[in-house]
Design a protein around this motif. Structure first.
Motif, mmCIF file in Angstrom:
data_model
loop_
_atom_site.group_PDB
_atom_site.id
_atom_site.type_symbol
_atom_site.label_atom_id
_atom_site.label_comp_id
_atom_site.label_asym_id
_atom_site.label_seq_id
_atom_site.Cartn_x
_atom_site.Cartn_y
_atom_site.Cartn_z
ATOM 1 N N CYS A 37 -9.161 4.911 7.431
ATOM 2 C CA CYS A 37 -8.800 4.351 8.530
ATOM 3 C C CYS A 37 -7.359 3.803 8.541
ATOM 4 O O CYS A 37 -6.909 3.507 9.730
ATOM 5 N N GLY A 38 -6.735 3.672 7.649
ATOM 6 C CA GLY A 38 -5.398 3.015 7.386
ATOM 7 C C GLY A 38 -5.166 1.440 7.503
ATOM 8 O O GLY A 38 -4.208 1.026 7.507
ATOM 9 N N ALA A 39 -6.146 0.611 7.684
ATOM 10 C CA ALA A 39 -6.340 -0.903 7.832
ATOM 11 C C ALA A 39 -5.464 -1.212 6.536
ATOM 12 O O ALA A 39 -4.697 -2.134 6.635
ATOM 13 N N CYS A 40 -5.453 -0.773 5.310
ATOM 14 C CA CYS A 40 -4.842 -1.046 3.945
ATOM 15 C C CYS A 40 -3.464 -0.942 4.174
ATOM 16 O O CYS A 40 -2.606 -1.855 3.678
ATOM 17 N N VAL A 41 -2.928 -0.001 4.845
ATOM 18 C CA VAL A 41 -1.800 0.318 4.802
ATOM 19 C C VAL A 41 -0.921 -0.849 5.910
ATOM 20 O O VAL A 41 0.055 -1.292 5.400
ATOM 21 N N GLY A 42 -1.659 -1.154 6.774
ATOM 22 C CA GLY A 42 -1.144 -2.196 7.967
ATOM 23 C C GLY A 42 -0.868 -3.591 7.016
ATOM 24 O O GLY A 42 -0.176 -4.497 7.337
ATOM 25 N N VAL A 43 -1.686 -3.886 5.703
ATOM 26 C CA VAL A 43 -1.526 -5.332 5.290
ATOM 27 C C VAL A 43 -0.854 -5.075 4.191
ATOM 28 O O VAL A 43 -0.420 -6.363 3.387
ATOM 29 N N CYS A 44 -0.407 -4.012 3.581
ATOM 30 C CA CYS A 44 0.356 -3.799 2.312
ATOM 31 C C CYS A 44 1.801 -4.448 2.455
ATOM 32 O O CYS A 44 2.606 -4.086 2.820
ATOM 33 N N PRO A 45 1.945 -5.708 1.625
ATOM 34 C CA PRO A 45 3.550 -6.198 1.785
ATOM 35 C C PRO A 45 4.406 -5.530 1.093
ATOM 36 O O PRO A 45 5.487 -5.764 1.459
ATOM 37 N N THR A 46 4.201 -4.424 0.235
ATOM 38 C CA THR A 46 5.322 -3.656 -0.320
ATOM 39 C C THR A 46 5.527 -2.230 0.337
ATOM 40 O O THR A 46 6.271 -1.611 -0.284
ATOM 41 N N CYS A 47 4.632 -1.969 1.196
ATOM 42 C CA CYS A 47 4.615 -0.424 1.914
ATOM 43 C C CYS A 47 4.355 0.573 0.895
ATOM 44 O O CYS A 47 4.931 1.354 1.014
ATOM 45 N N ALA A 48 3.413 0.341 -0.076
ATOM 46 C CA ALA A 48 3.127 1.184 -1.215
ATOM 47 C C ALA A 48 2.061 1.998 -0.653
ATOM 48 O O ALA A 48 1.828 3.022 -1.575
ATOM 49 N N LEU A 49 1.494 1.992 0.315
ATOM 50 C CA LEU A 49 0.388 2.841 0.902
ATOM 51 C C LEU A 49 0.811 3.603 1.844
ATOM 52 O O LEU A 49 1.498 3.182 2.866
ATOM 53 N N GLU A 50 0.324 4.854 1.827
ATOM 54 C CA GLU A 50 0.487 5.914 2.869
ATOM 55 C C GLU A 50 -0.697 6.829 3.018
ATOM 56 O O GLU A 50 -1.321 7.170 2.166
ATOM 57 N N LEU A 51 -1.008 6.718 4.185
ATOM 58 C CA LEU A 51 -2.358 7.675 4.752
ATOM 59 C C LEU A 51 -1.827 8.915 5.182
ATOM 60 O O LEU A 51 -1.274 9.042 6.146
ATOM 61 N N VAL A 52 -2.153 9.961 4.470
ATOM 62 C CA VAL A 52 -1.860 11.196 4.745
ATOM 63 C C VAL A 52 -3.054 11.779 5.227
ATOM 64 O O VAL A 52 -4.011 12.545 4.429
ATOM 65 N N GLU A 53 -3.496 11.926 6.463
ATOM 66 C CA GLU A 53 -4.752 12.378 7.104
ATOM 67 C C GLU A 53 -5.813 11.704 6.184
ATOM 68 O O GLU A 53 -6.314 10.728 6.463
ATOM 69 N N THR A 54 -6.561 12.529 5.395
ATOM 70 C CA THR A 54 -7.622 11.899 4.941
ATOM 71 C C THR A 54 -7.457 11.467 3.373
ATOM 72 O O THR A 54 -8.230 10.992 2.517
ATOM 73 N N TRP A 55 -6.192 11.409 2.892
ATOM 74 C CA TRP A 55 -5.714 11.124 1.631
ATOM 75 C C TRP A 55 -4.847 9.953 1.522
ATOM 76 O O TRP A 55 -3.690 9.833 2.118
ATOM 77 N N LEU A 56 -5.381 8.895 0.797
ATOM 78 C CA LEU A 56 -4.420 7.675 0.690
ATOM 79 C C LEU A 56 -3.712 7.781 -0.526
ATOM 80 O O LEU A 56 -3.875 7.878 -1.615
ATOM 81 N N GLU A 57 -2.341 7.578 -0.392
ATOM 82 C CA GLU A 57 -1.346 7.686 -1.700
ATOM 83 C C GLU A 57 -0.919 6.161 -1.774
ATOM 84 O O GLU A 57 -0.604 5.569 -1.141
#
Lengths: 391, 56
Positions: B12-32
């Motif tokens: 869903c990408g909620a985690c990406v929105g709160v990550c303070p270091t921009c370490a997460l990236e949602l690639v379709e169904t794959w969270l990097e």
């Protein structure tokens, strides 16, 4: 590849921006990282009917159902009813987002925008500090798209703003962690959106039922991030199902994060404009974001066309977008943020008192402001700190 | 380190929105998860399905 404008994200905000800019004669490329626009859904799908019609002529297949109003339940089970045209917020139509989002992208394409799916933006291309395009991954192959302007419509997980130096990171107080099931159940009210309040149901948030017709509804809830723990939203939704819809059949699952920070101070940078969830233009009180994204997107698209013809892509050249979105939706968002900050702190006893106090009042003809004024008159002590917002 | 339970993640990408270091990236169904991750655990706290966990 070269164009005038790259729009990152193919949701309602991105599509409206691409449509407006293409209609004004720009060469527009809209990137969508998913292979299918609109799927998977991350939304309860409610919109105000009147506001949607002001933006676009909706196709019948975009709409799942039309509701008459909203019913709010206090934790003690007492309820009040607001009618459709007055509750103002996100009731009226319940959309079929998979079809709606695709429909809006089609409008952008018909206006002349080039839509690229399964294409993920990787970063902004900069030359001497100025934005001059987007690097992307298209079906596994790197591509460079040169353009002097970029619109970031990349949602809750937006990166475009951060790349341009706009801090859009959400604090845990400013995001709602949400879960939703599409449910078939004979007990669903097809005519009313229902909201269930209470700290044991959805702490510092609310639970909802948005009916989609024929006893099918989006039943979900959102909880404030700071009161969440791993998996809490889904756990609470299962609990709600057990207590409210014990015979419900779940046919789809949806999760998501809803920004409720109130809008960022500035949604522009040199060569960049942010729209919709990316600019945190979601209403912090209701969580509704579709219409604000569409409004902001349409404005950004128009301003992009003006900037291209003026040849000014700097922050200054994009100032009109900032002024217009603030004028259009900024004040409501600011008020909703203050109301949210107040309501997330209420105890169940407070909520019972507020909803109970309306039992003898006729509120079916009132808008939100009118209802708040009645609430204030009946509960002055509890609502005193909201005085300046209400009166 | 931050682990992603791919069987639970609903991307869903909620985690990406709160990550303070921009370490997460949602690639379709794959969270990097990138090496920028500081293991602060904010993402795990708000994950609606509990797919994220910081392990020692």
């Amino acid at each position: 590849m070269k164009c005038d404008l790259v729009v990152v994200g193919g949701g309602p905000g991105g599509s409206m921006a691409a449509k407006a800019a293409a209609a004004a004669g720009l060469n527009v490329v809209m990137l969508e990282k998913r292979q299918e626009i609109g799927d998977p859904v991350r939304c309860a799908e409610g919109v105000s009917k009147r506001s949607l019609h002001k933006m676009v002529q909706p196709e019948p297949e975009w709409i799942s159902s039309e509701v008459k109003g909203a019913r709010l339940y206090a934790p003690d089970g007492n309820s009040i009813v607001m009618s459709e045209d007055k509750s103002g917020g996100e009731v009226g139509y319940v959309l079929e987002r998979k079809v709606f989002d695709r429909g809006l992208a089609m409008l952008a394409a018909q206006a002349g925008a080039r839509v690229m799916v399964k294409t993920r933006a990787l970063g902004l291309i900069k030359k001497d500090g100025a934005v001059c395009g987007v690097s992307a991954m298209r079906i596994g192959e790197p591509i460079q798209i040169e353009a002097p302007l970029v619109i970031g419509a990349d949602g809750v997980e937006s990166k475009v703003g951060r790349w341009a130096g706009i801090d859009t990171t959400l604090k845990l107080d400013d995001i709602e962690s949400c879960a939703q099931f599409l449910v078939q159940d004979a007990s669903i009210d097809d005519d009313y959106t229902e909201f269930f309040l209470g700290n044991s149901i959805a702490p510092s948030g609310y639970a909802w039922s948005f009916p989609k017709g024929r006893k099918l509804a989006n039943i979900g809830l959102g909880i404030q991030g700071s009161r969440s723990k791993p998996g809490e939203a889904v756990r609470l939704l299962r609990q709600l199902m057990k207590s409210r819809f014990p015979n419900g059949r779940v046919v789809e699952m949806v999760v998501g994060g809803d920004p409720c920070s109130g809008p960022i101070n500035s949604a522009i940078a040199d060569g960049v404009m942010l729209v919709g969830d990316a600019a945190r233009q979601t209403d912090p009180l209701t969580g509704g974001g579709i219409l604000n994204a569409m409004k902001a997107g349409a404005i950004a698209g128009e301003v992009a066309a003006k900037a291209i013809s003026a040849g000014d892509f700097t922050r200054k050249g994009l100032q009109e977008y900032e002024a217009r979105w603030k004028e259009d939706i900024g004040k409501t968002l600011a008020r909703s943020f203050q109301l949210k900050e107040f309501f997330v702190k209420l105890t169940d006893k407070d909520i019972n008192q507020l909803i109970g106090s309306l039992a003898k009042e006729d509120i079916t003809k009132m808008d939100l402001g009118g209802m708040l004024r009645v609430l204030f008159r009946l509960n002055p002590k509890l609502l005193w700190s909201l005085k300046s917002l209400i009166i | 380190m931050l682990t992603v339970n791919r069987y639970k993640c609903c991307y869903c990408g909620a985690c990406v929105g709160v990550c303070p270091t921009c370490a997460l990236e949602l690639v379709e169904t794959w969270l990097e998860v990138s090496t920028e991750c500081k293991e602060c655990g904010l993402c795990a706290k708000i994950c609606p399905v509990g797919a994220l966990e910081v392990r020692a």
